[in-house]
Design a protein around this motif. Structure first.
Motif, short mmCIF file in Angstrom:
data_model
loop_
_atom_site.label_atom_id
_atom_site.label_comp_id
_atom_site.label_asym_id
_atom_site.label_seq_id
_atom_site.Cartn_x
_atom_site.Cartn_y
_atom_site.Cartn_z
N UNK A 2 -5.89 -13.52 -31.93
CA UNK A 2 -5.04 -12.42 -31.24
C UNK A 2 -5.90 -12.56 -29.77
N UNK A 3 -4.96 -12.00 -28.82
CA UNK A 3 -5.44 -11.98 -27.12
C UNK A 3 -5.30 -10.78 -26.78
N UNK A 4 -6.35 -10.27 -26.00
CA UNK A 4 -6.24 -9.00 -25.49
C UNK A 4 -6.49 -9.01 -23.85
N UNK A 5 -6.53 -7.69 -23.31
CA UNK A 5 -6.52 -7.83 -21.94
C UNK A 5 -7.60 -6.99 -21.44
N UNK A 6 -8.18 -7.16 -20.23
CA UNK A 6 -9.24 -6.22 -19.69
C UNK A 6 -9.17 -6.27 -18.37
N UNK A 7 -8.17 -6.58 -17.66
CA UNK A 7 -7.82 -6.76 -16.35
C UNK A 7 -7.68 -5.23 -15.78
N UNK A 8 -7.77 -5.20 -14.59
CA UNK A 8 -7.56 -3.96 -13.67
C UNK A 8 -6.35 -3.12 -14.03
N UNK A 9 -5.13 -3.98 -14.39
CA UNK A 9 -3.90 -3.19 -14.55
C UNK A 9 -3.92 -2.30 -16.04
#
Length: 120
Positions: A2-9
């Motif tokens: 699984x891939x996840x986001x932790x960017x500013x958006x």
């Protein structure tokens, strides 16, 4: 996988302590209450002065800026460096050009067990 986001958006605006141009993307909270997040400071961003509620390690992963503890001196910090504040210690961070930091906080966080001290 699984891939996840932790960017500013996907982050949440930090609006406490008179903070400006700052967001945090929560990453994980362990069962023993250790929390990990990613702070994104835009140019001119500041996470305002406040006391640490528990030990807090601030790991700069990109950009540069400044940190301070209970004194008024702003100490330069850059990618590959970290600051550590103990429970109750007042602290603040900011950047004129932008900075991203991973923040690890919780009882038992003790970077001196593994990390090398930065020589001043």
């Amino acid at each position: 996988m699984k891939r996840f986001r932790f960017d500013q958006q996907v982050g949440k605006t930090i609006d406490r302590y008179n903070s400006v141009h700052a967001t945090i993307s929560r990453v994980i909270r362990t069962p023993d209450s250790v929390s990990i997040g990613c702070i994104h400071l835009e140019a001119g961003g500041v996470v305002g002065y406040h006391p640490a509620t528990c030990p807090q390690l601030f790991l700069v992963v990109s950009g540069e800026g400044w940190v301070r503890g209970e004194g008024s001196e702003r100490i330069p910090i850059q990618s590959g460096q970290a600051a550590f504040w103990i429970t109750g210690e007042g602290h603040e961070s900011g950047s004129e050009t932008g900075m991203t930091a991973i923040v690890i906080e919780g009882d038992g966080v003790d970077p001196e067990s593994f990390m090398s001290l930065l020589e001043t």
